[in-house]
Design a protein around this motif. Structure first.
Motif, short mmCIF file in Angstrom:
data_model
loop_
_atom_site.label_atom_id
_atom_site.label_comp_id
_atom_site.label_asym_id
_atom_site.label_seq_id
_atom_site.Cartn_x
_atom_site.Cartn_y
_atom_site.Cartn_z
N VAL A 287 0.88 -1.18 0.00
CA VAL A 287 0.00 0.00 0.00
C VAL A 287 0.91 1.22 0.00
N PHE A 288 0.54 2.26 -0.75
CA PHE A 288 1.43 3.40 -0.92
C PHE A 288 0.80 4.68 -0.39
N ILE A 289 1.59 5.43 0.39
CA ILE A 289 1.16 6.72 0.94
C ILE A 289 2.21 7.77 0.61
N TYR A 290 1.80 8.88 -0.01
CA TYR A 290 2.71 9.97 -0.33
C TYR A 290 2.36 11.18 0.52
N ALA A 291 3.25 11.55 1.41
CA ALA A 291 3.04 12.68 2.32
C ALA A 291 3.90 13.85 1.86
N ASN A 292 3.29 14.77 1.13
CA ASN A 292 3.99 15.94 0.61
C ASN A 292 3.95 17.05 1.64
N GLY A 293 5.10 17.38 2.21
CA GLY A 293 5.17 18.35 3.29
C GLY A 293 4.74 19.74 2.90
N SER A 294 4.75 20.06 1.60
CA SER A 294 4.34 21.40 1.18
C SER A 294 2.86 21.64 1.44
N ASP B 92 0.03 24.24 8.88
CA ASP B 92 0.08 24.52 10.31
C ASP B 92 0.90 23.44 10.99
N LEU B 93 2.13 23.77 11.33
CA LEU B 93 3.04 22.76 11.91
C LEU B 93 2.61 22.33 13.30
N ASN B 94 1.70 23.08 13.92
CA ASN B 94 1.22 22.71 15.25
C ASN B 94 0.12 21.65 15.19
N LEU B 95 -0.36 21.38 13.98
CA LEU B 95 -1.43 20.39 13.80
C LEU B 95 -0.98 19.31 12.81
N LEU B 96 0.30 18.94 12.89
CA LEU B 96 0.85 18.05 11.88
C LEU B 96 0.24 16.66 11.92
N ARG B 97 -0.04 16.13 13.10
CA ARG B 97 -0.60 14.78 13.18
C ARG B 97 -1.96 14.71 12.49
N HIS B 98 -2.78 15.72 12.74
CA HIS B 98 -4.10 15.73 12.11
C HIS B 98 -3.97 15.87 10.60
N GLN B 99 -3.03 16.71 10.16
CA GLN B 99 -2.84 16.88 8.72
C GLN B 99 -2.30 15.60 8.08
N PHE B 100 -1.42 14.89 8.79
CA PHE B 100 -0.92 13.62 8.25
C PHE B 100 -2.04 12.58 8.21
N LEU B 101 -2.92 12.58 9.21
CA LEU B 101 -4.07 11.68 9.18
C LEU B 101 -4.88 11.91 7.91
N GLN B 102 -5.10 13.17 7.56
CA GLN B 102 -5.85 13.47 6.34
C GLN B 102 -5.10 13.00 5.10
N THR B 103 -3.78 13.16 5.10
CA THR B 103 -2.96 12.65 4.00
C THR B 103 -3.12 11.15 3.87
N LEU B 104 -3.03 10.45 4.99
CA LEU B 104 -3.15 9.00 5.01
C LEU B 104 -4.50 8.57 4.41
N VAL B 105 -5.55 9.19 4.88
CA VAL B 105 -6.90 8.83 4.43
C VAL B 105 -7.09 9.15 2.95
N GLU B 106 -6.61 10.30 2.51
CA GLU B 106 -6.77 10.70 1.10
C GLU B 106 -5.99 9.78 0.17
N ASN B 107 -4.78 9.39 0.58
CA ASN B 107 -3.98 8.50 -0.26
C ASN B 107 -4.59 7.11 -0.36
#
Length: 676
Positions: A100-107, A111-126
């Motif tokens: 399974v492939f997940i691409y997390a583009n840091g750009s 909001d660096l203070n909410l990175l976990r939530h943003q990565f969760l959204q990345t995970l789900v979208e991928n």
């Protein structure tokens, strides 16, 4: 004697005059990873991609749970092919179904203070992207769990289960049975540690009707009460950003554990470098992301059947040396980032990064020949007399002696593609637009940010222009002048209704101007997501005129993205288009937005085409002035909702209301799911 094995030089020169394949090297990184991608010279940095693939096999076959999670770091200069390497890995693991492939583009992380939530959204979208079985990766996982629960031992293709799901569910419901509850309970017997709500939401991705809502919920976003009741899920309502952030890591762990029971998971972190942006506690983006990698490494637990997780982080060599490597050497910076970060970043290589190599004379020749073959000659059925024509091999080899990066090489090729043919600025612009039109943008109509950026660019070129006339739909423009375009959507009245409502990126920008001596401020929101929850959240903000300083709201959305009449989103749409609010739904059509996307792409990458942004803006203006979508957004709204955009039928009903359906289903009901 004429060589019949090669194409006439006149045809080759005509193709070269018509199209510069090296201009397409400037497309956006997410598309280069998930889309068609660039021509890939497999021998270039093969040591790095091969190492990642080896580690995926190792975590999959390891019998020791502590070896089921591995990390690697790849470093390289800007333009050295880091994202190209990730694209190669994506094509490989999706192509053969090995991970399974997940691409997390840091750009994308603002909001660096909410990175976990943003990565969760990345995970789900991928995971919502198509995988190796012609269904989404979510559906692959859900189908694998469904198959594991099948008492007959039968293994049914994921595409078949997806095709059967809604019909089988509806049939079970007619018998007062709840197929999904039964399926969930059987899987929970196999996976007793799974969060039942996350498990239930993953199974809902098998439903054509409810998959968008399930994906929205898995990303931590709010569902309206009616939809949540129908799906048997909490609404996620009323949570602050900080609460979402606090919950995100646990949800990420749960999702990755369930997904990795199905296949190994490869997570690739890219674009860590952003100058000047720091978290509240003073960390750079790269430091915040590597701390997330450490947290994931420390907290991801693998079951006995787990297939493993590999996390790859790519960054500039200077970022590794200046911001991260000190975590290994134990300097003061290491204390700032957190102990043990360096050791956990590249466990598969004992803490040492894998360095990407620059091009040499031979690899540069091979790369240019590959680009010309794949992007110019093969699509036109041409056979050149020289694989690197219109360049010469001797010149390319000389350039290769300087060990340039891939990007430097492609930039040189783009600029020197027709070195002896004088081209006017206007002709360069026309060719640049043509190249952009021919670029594969993937499913760009689903990309809210890309659409919003193109619209904003269009409006910015109209600042100071006076517009009048009639739109395609008969709406009027009366001596309208745009004064500014504002992307910083601030709360201008904190005491207004919709108290405590922040924008959160739903309103993309505001167009400020004057029409008939009346000032206006139009809030523009591009919302292409299919689910009513995301749409409702956007419309809630788009109708909060007083709070955000708007005089009108405009929803930009495809006409085929229908809205169910039973949802809160529909009620908000009625409010937006009411006489009191005077807002509208501007229908998004490919033939109207694609020209703006192409113009904006040329504007962004003007140097590649030997143009300036000012020149691109000047040449673009006549097309932008006549763009129907921009004019529709600016014109007087009709106040009507097209009946074709509304769905009247009820959803499945309140499926998890105990009075409407049993919490069990017999085997016959479940068997309907697996019928080929």
């Amino acid at each position: 004697m004429t060589d019949l094995s090669v194409s006439p030089i006149e045809e080759i020169n005509a193709a070269i005059e018509d199209y510069n394949p090296f201009n397409s090297a400037a497309i956006d990184k997410v598309q280069s990873v998930w889309g068609k991608g660039f021509p890939d010279l497999n021998t270039l940095n093969a040591h790095a991609s091969q190492k990642v693939l080896e580690v995926i096999k190792q975590v999959k076959t390891s019998s020791d749970s502590k070896d089921k999670v591995a990390t690697l770091v790849v470093t390289g200069d800007p333009g050295s092919g880091k994202t190209q390497l990730i694209g190669r890995l994506r094509r490989r693991v999706i192509g053969d179904g090995s991970a399974v492939f997940i691409y997390a583009n840091g750009s994308k992380y603002g909001d660096l203070n909410l990175l976990r939530h943003q990565f969760l959204q990345t995970l789900v979208e991928n995971l919502a992207r198509v995988g190796s079985q012609e269904v989404t990766q979510w559906q692959e996982v859900a189908a694998a769990m469904a198959n594991a629960s099948n008492s007959s031992g039968q293994k049914t293709a994921a595409a078949t289960i997806v095709k059967n799901f809604d019909k089988a569910y509806a049939k079970a419901l007619q018998n007062n049975q709840n197929m999904l509850k039964k399926l969930s309970s059987q899987i929970l017997k196999i996976k007793p540690d799974a969060d039942p709500y996350i498990l239930r939401a993953i199974l809902w991705t098998l439903s054509e009707m409810y998959a968008p809502y399930a994906i929205e919920w898995l990303a931590g976003n709010e569902l309206d009460q009616e939809t949540a009741n129908s799906m048997g899920l909490p609404t996620n309502a009323g949570k602050t950003s900080q609460e979402q952030e606090a919950e995100a890591l646990g949800n990420i762990q749960q999702i990755l554990r369930l997904v990795s029971d199905h296949k190994p998971v490869l997570i690739c972190f890219d674009e860590l470098e952003t100058q000047g942006i720091l978290s509240e506690d003073g960390f750079t983006k790269a430091q915040v992301i590597v701390r997330l990698v450490k947290d994931l490494y420390d907290n991801l637990e693998q079951s006995g059947i787990g297939k493993g997780i590999v996390m790859l982080t790519v960054m500039f060599g200077s970022t590794w040396a200046g911001e991260i490597a000190s975590a290994i050497t134990g300097t003061a910076t290491a204390n700032k980032i957190g102990g043990g970060v360096g050791d956990r970043l590249s466990t598969a290589t004992q803490g040492k990064p894998i360095d990407l190599k620059p091009l040499n004379s031979q690899s540069l020749v091979d790369l240019v020949a590959l680009w010309l073959q794949k992007e110019l000659y093969d699509p036109r059925d041409l056979k050149p007399h020289d694989p690197v024509y219109p360049f010469t091999e001797s010149k390319l080899r000389d350039i290769g002696k300087g060990k340039p990066t891939v990007r430097e090489t492609l930039d040189w090729c783009a600029k020197n593609y027709r070195p002896n043919v004088p081209i006017s600025l206007e002709e360069r612009f026309k060719r640049a637009v043509k190249a952009s039109k021919e670029a594969d943008l993937g499913d760009y109509l689903e990309d809210n940010d890309k659409i919003a950026d193109a619209l904003r660019f269009g409006f910015e070129q109209l600042i100071g222009e006076t517009l009048e006339g009639e739109t395609l739909t008969g709406q009027k423009l009366r001596q309208l002048t745009i004064e500014s375009v504002d992307t910083d959507i601030k709360v201008v009245n904190s005491k207004a209704p919709a108290k405590n409502l922040s924008n959160q990126g739903y309103i993309n920008f505001k167009v400020v101007g004057n029409e008939d001596d009346k000032n206006f401020v139009i809030g523009v929101a591009v919302i292409q997501k299919g689910n009513a929850a995301a749409l409702g959240a956007g419309l809630k903000r788009l109708t909060a005129y007083e709070r955000f300083g708007l005089t009108r709201g405009c929803l930009v959305r495809s006409k085929n993205k229908k809205i169910n009449k039973t949802t809160n989103a529909y009620k908000l749409l009625e409010k937006l288009t009411s006489q009191a609010k005077g807002g509208e739904w501007a229908y998004l059509e490919a033939e109207q937005i694609r020209p703006l996307i192409d113009l904006y792409s040329v504007y962004q990458n003007c140097e590649t085409y030997q143009l300036t942004q000012k020149q691109v803006a000047e040449f673009s203006k006549p097309q932008i002035l006549e763009n129907p979508l921009l004019r529709e957004i600016l014109s007087d709204p009709s106040g009507e909702i097209d009946a074709e955009t509304i769905e009247d039928e009820e959803l499945f009903g309140t499926l998890f209301d105990e009075s409407s359906a049993d919490d069990t289903a017999n085997d016959d009901d479940l068997n309907d799911l697996f019928v080929a």
